[in-house]
Design a protein around this motif. Structure first.
Motif, PDB file in Angstrom:
ATOM      1  N   TRP A 540       0.818  -1.223   0.000  1.00  0.00           N
ATOM      2  CA  TRP A 540       0.000   0.000   0.000  1.00  0.00           C
ATOM      3  C   TRP A 540       0.849   1.270   0.000  1.00  0.00           C
ATOM      4  O   TRP A 540       0.497   2.259  -0.656  1.00  0.00           O
ATOM      5  CB  TRP A 540      -0.939   0.010   1.205  1.00  0.00           C
ATOM      6  CG  TRP A 540      -2.085  -0.964   1.084  1.00  0.00           C
ATOM      7  CD1 TRP A 540      -2.232  -2.149   1.750  1.00  0.00           C
ATOM      8  CD2 TRP A 540      -3.242  -0.827   0.256  1.00  0.00           C
ATOM      9  NE1 TRP A 540      -3.409  -2.761   1.383  1.00  0.00           N
ATOM     10  CE2 TRP A 540      -4.053  -1.974   0.461  1.00  0.00           C
ATOM     11  CE3 TRP A 540      -3.680   0.144  -0.653  1.00  0.00           C
ATOM     12  CZ2 TRP A 540      -5.268  -2.165  -0.194  1.00  0.00           C
ATOM     13  CZ3 TRP A 540      -4.897  -0.047  -1.303  1.00  0.00           C
ATOM     14  CH2 TRP A 540      -5.673  -1.191  -1.069  1.00  0.00           C
ATOM     15  N   THR A 541       1.964   1.265   0.735  1.00  0.00           N
ATOM     16  CA  THR A 541       2.738   2.510   0.872  1.00  0.00           C
ATOM     17  C   THR A 541       3.790   2.692  -0.212  1.00  0.00           C
ATOM     18  O   THR A 541       4.268   3.809  -0.417  1.00  0.00           O
ATOM     19  CB  THR A 541       3.437   2.566   2.248  1.00  0.00           C
ATOM     20  OG1 THR A 541       4.311   1.436   2.380  1.00  0.00           O
ATOM     21  CG2 THR A 541       2.423   2.564   3.376  1.00  0.00           C
ATOM     22  N   ASN A 542       4.140   1.624  -0.924  1.00  0.00           N
ATOM     23  CA  ASN A 542       5.164   1.735  -1.960  1.00  0.00           C
ATOM     24  C   ASN A 542       4.619   1.386  -3.350  1.00  0.00           C
ATOM     25  O   ASN A 542       4.576   2.232  -4.242  1.00  0.00           O
ATOM     26  CB  ASN A 542       6.371   0.851  -1.621  1.00  0.00           C
ATOM     27  CG  ASN A 542       7.191   1.424  -0.489  1.00  0.00           C
ATOM     28  OD1 ASN A 542       8.081   2.235  -0.707  1.00  0.00           O
ATOM     29  ND2 ASN A 542       6.911   1.013   0.738  1.00  0.00           N
ATOM     30  N   ILE A 543       4.214   0.131  -3.531  1.00  0.00           N
ATOM     31  CA  ILE A 543       3.770  -0.300  -4.863  1.00  0.00           C
ATOM     32  C   ILE A 543       2.514   0.472  -5.275  1.00  0.00           C
ATOM     33  O   ILE A 543       2.477   1.113  -6.334  1.00  0.00           O
ATOM     34  CB  ILE A 543       3.513  -1.818  -4.875  1.00  0.00           C
ATOM     35  CG1 ILE A 543       4.809  -2.582  -4.561  1.00  0.00           C
ATOM     36  CG2 ILE A 543       2.943  -2.243  -6.229  1.00  0.00           C
ATOM     37  CD1 ILE A 543       4.613  -4.066  -4.384  1.00  0.00           C
ATOM     38  N   TYR A 544       1.489   0.416  -4.442  1.00  0.00           N
ATOM     39  CA  TYR A 544       0.235   1.093  -4.774  1.00  0.00           C
ATOM     40  C   TYR A 544       0.444   2.602  -4.897  1.00  0.00           C
ATOM     41  O   TYR A 544      -0.029   3.239  -5.849  1.00  0.00           O
ATOM     42  CB  TYR A 544      -0.823   0.800  -3.705  1.00  0.00           C
ATOM     43  CG  TYR A 544      -2.114   1.556  -3.897  1.00  0.00           C
ATOM     44  CD1 TYR A 544      -3.027   1.167  -4.874  1.00  0.00           C
ATOM     45  CD2 TYR A 544      -2.426   2.660  -3.100  1.00  0.00           C
ATOM     46  CE1 TYR A 544      -4.219   1.863  -5.055  1.00  0.00           C
ATOM     47  CE2 TYR A 544      -3.619   3.358  -3.275  1.00  0.00           C
ATOM     48  CZ  TYR A 544      -4.501   2.958  -4.252  1.00  0.00           C
ATOM     49  OH  TYR A 544      -5.674   3.654  -4.442  1.00  0.00           O
ATOM     50  N   ALA A 545       1.162   3.192  -3.936  1.00  0.00           N
ATOM     51  CA  ALA A 545       1.358   4.642  -3.943  1.00  0.00           C
ATOM     52  C   ALA A 545       2.117   5.118  -5.173  1.00  0.00           C
ATOM     53  O   ALA A 545       1.941   6.263  -5.615  1.00  0.00           O
ATOM     54  CB  ALA A 545       2.089   5.068  -2.667  1.00  0.00           C
ATOM     55  N   SER A 546       2.969   4.253  -5.740  1.00  0.00           N
ATOM     56  CA  SER A 546       3.783   4.661  -6.887  1.00  0.00           C
ATOM     57  C   SER A 546       3.034   4.560  -8.222  1.00  0.00           C
ATOM     58  O   SER A 546       3.501   5.079  -9.240  1.00  0.00           O
ATOM     59  CB  SER A 546       5.055   3.812  -6.954  1.00  0.00           C
ATOM     60  OG  SER A 546       4.745   2.449  -7.242  1.00  0.00           O
ATOM     61  N   LEU A 547       1.890   3.883  -8.216  1.00  0.00           N
ATOM     62  CA  LEU A 547       1.118   3.764  -9.453  1.00  0.00           C
ATOM     63  C   LEU A 547       0.497   5.110  -9.828  1.00  0.00           C
ATOM     64  O   LEU A 547       0.110   5.879  -8.941  1.00  0.00           O
ATOM     65  CB  LEU A 547       0.010   2.715  -9.290  1.00  0.00           C
ATOM     66  CG  LEU A 547       0.468   1.264  -9.085  1.00  0.00           C
ATOM     67  CD1 LEU A 547      -0.738   0.384  -8.762  1.00  0.00           C
ATOM     68  CD2 LEU A 547       1.200   0.745 -10.308  1.00  0.00           C
ATOM     69  N   PRO A 548       0.383   5.411 -11.110  1.00  0.00           N
ATOM     70  CA  PRO A 548      -0.213   6.692 -11.504  1.00  0.00           C
ATOM     71  C   PRO A 548      -1.699   6.738 -11.193  1.00  0.00           C
ATOM     72  O   PRO A 548      -2.409   5.733 -11.312  1.00  0.00           O
ATOM     73  CB  PRO A 548       0.038   6.744 -13.014  1.00  0.00           C
ATOM     74  CG  PRO A 548       0.174   5.312 -13.430  1.00  0.00           C
ATOM     75  CD  PRO A 548       0.812   4.608 -12.274  1.00  0.00           C
TER      76      PRO A 548
END
Length: 552
Positions: A540-548
């Motif tokens: 949630w804090t890295n992969i998801y947050a980095s998605l446009p």
């Protein structure tokens, strides 16, 4: 033996006759008198003051103002009205606009009155739309009665009211109705305690604010607001932080226009004036929220009557304000199945023991929670929450994944982010992390169920002690542990150091080890763990947050 019994009775009577009591107390508004009575423990007594005004009856959509005071001695023996709010069914209102009152519990020994005690101020939850300083009531047993905490931890407990719903948080997003009136009420109560608590035997320089759910978010916001500089020493957030998706409404104008339309006000430049003249009961009813969640429209997204970034109490995004809490000690935690309350509404089959929860419901829910990032985010999320499954997941695996997804999204992941944020900027302030996992006492829940949202409240407020017939000894154990940790922390800033014995040493949180304690009735050395749900926090804090972010 009979003589020994008579001597004991005589000793108790003598103790009662000479019980330490504050009597009437001089506050800035005038004299107040409360009740004094014996409590559990040899020669232990409690001074209780209920319904002390900490501000004047608030002006509509205005910040609270000082109370003008009163003549004579105010009898502070009954809880005040709740602030005006919806009833639980959202069909009517209860409470009153004149509601800015607080309650004080002061523990006493036999001879001398208490002096320089730590102070704990409770801020209640309720989604920013309901709640009261006394909490729910069953047979005159109020949930937020501070007696057990005050007596067992030797601290002063204060609970206060604040405006909720439309009267507390309606905002037009500009100077017309800036919002955050409920937060200003909390601040006014904290400031009143700081100015007056010495007269009750408290230490004004050792104040801890603690709260749950919306109250926990409020605690976080009070810690990081520049308005509280010098007023607060420590904080405890139970199941909620300022980084939660539901903590801040970033489009308050949309909600204001919706409410204005409901009460037949215009939505142009005359809207603010019209809203200010509208009957408060009508406004409160118009501020009802849609509580009909579904997998494709999770109920958490409906919690929009909430704080706003107003440029005043909150001058910036909460993530940028943690530096204001750099010198404050902070405990932050969540319940291991905090999201169950919400998931049971969004996916009704969840709590039907015989009924299966369709796999599609989990996929639909994840798509709704990740909507702003599009289909790729939903697919990645499903991969995370199904990564331990075989080819054919069991009924329990699907149901648990639904609860875990909502728990992570609504509570646990933002909590971990807040822990990291506080620890990163802290100077003298210490950071502590916990997970509350005492299994729910609800007999209708499935056997795999852990701690639901708000399950921790009964233990923090010592209900297993004052209602012993409703609990097992293990429940008194976990309640004793929580009161010990919480009150030690209020005294010293370290949950392990104080007057109360704890079952295991609770290590401070840092960004290398991410240590926390798992709180339940079996606490021991295995209760110290690290990197809480790290795989999902990372998603949630890295992969998801980095998605446009995709457009609507």
């Amino acid at each position: 033996m009979a003589m020994l019994g008579l001597m004991l009775v005589a000793a108790l009577c003598l103790g009662s006759a000479s019980a330490a009591s504050l009597g009437a107390v001089l506050t800035e508004g005038g004299m107040v008198s409360g009740d004094n009575y014996a409590v559990s423990g040899l020669f232990r007594y409690m001074d209780v003051f209920k319904g002390i005004p900490f501000a004047a009856p608030p002006g509509r959509f205005e910040k609270p103002k000082p109370h003008p005071g009163w003549d004579g001695i105010l009898k502070a023996k009954d809880f005040s009205n709740r602030c005006l709010q919806l009833n639980l069914l959202q069909t009517d209102t209860r409470g009153n606009e004149d509601c800015l009152y607080l309650n004080v519990w002061v523990p006493q020994g036999r001879k001398e009155v208490s002096y320089n005690l730590p102070v704990m101020i409770w801020i209640y939850g309720g989604g920013f739309i309901v709640g009261g300083s006394m909490g729910g009531n069953i047979l005159n047993n109020y949930l937020y009665d501070g007696e057990e905490i005050a007596n067992r931890g030797n601290v002063i407990v204060v609970t206060l009211n604040y405006r909720v719903g439309a009267m507390g948080f309606l905002s037009t997003g500009d100077d017309g109705l800036p919002g955050n009136y409920g937060l200003w009420d909390q601040h006014a109560g904290i400031a009143w305690v700081h100015r007056n608590i010495r007269a009750f035997g408290g230490d004004p320089d050792n104040i801890t604010v603690f709260g749950e759910s919306a109250g926990a978010v409020s605690v976080n916001l009070q810690l990081i607001s520049p308005k509280n500089k010098g007023l607060i020493r420590r904080g405890i957030s139970q199941s909620g932080v300022a980084l939660c998706s539901w903590a801040i409404n970033r489009n308050p104008r949309e909600l204001a226009e919706l409410i204005a339309t409901k009460v037949r006000c215009p939505t142009d430049d005359k809207m603010t004036a019209c809203l200010k003249m509208t009957d408060p009961v009508t406004l409160t009813l118009a501020g009802s929220l849609n509580m009909d969640g579904s997998a494709d429209a999770p109920i958490v997204n409906n919690l929009v009557l909430s704080p706003v970034i107003d440029g005043d109490f909150l001058p910036d995004e909460p993530a940028n304000l943690f530096v204001n809490a750099a010198e404050m000690d902070y405990i932050i935690g969540a319940n291991d199945m905090d999201g169950h309350l919400f998931a049971g509404i969004d996916v009704p089959s969840l709590n039907q023991p015989i009924q299966h929860t369709p796999l599609e419901d989990l996929k639909t829910l994840l798509a709704a929670l990740t909507k702003e990032k599009g289909p790729q985010a939903a697919e990645l999320a499903f991969g995370e929450y199904s990564h331990t499954w075989g080819k054919k997941p069991t009924k329990e695996e699907i149901k648990r994944a639904v609860v875990e997804a909502e728990t992570d999204y609504i509570f646990l992941v933002p909590t971990q982010a807040a822990l990291y944020q506080h620890n990163s900027v802290a100077t003298t302030g210490r950071t502590y992390s916990y997970l509350f996992s005492q299994a729910s006492r609800n007999p209708t829940f499935p056997s795999w169920m852990g701690a639901d949202h708000a399950d921790d409240l009964q233990f923090v407020f010592g209900k297993p002690f004052n209602s012993p017939l409703g609990y097992w000894p293990k429940h008194r154990d976990v309640s004793g542990y929580m009161i010990a940790y919480w009150t030690n922390f209020a005294k010293t800033g370290n949950p392990n150091e104080g007057e109360s014995k704890v079952p295991v040493t609770w290590p401070a949180f840092n960004k290398e080890t991410h240590k926390y304690v798992d709180i339940d009735h079996r606490m021991g050395r295995n209760s110290v763990k690290q990197k809480m749900r790290m795989r999902f926090v990372y998603y949630w804090t890295n992969i998801y947050a980095s998605l446009p972010t995709i457009s609507e």
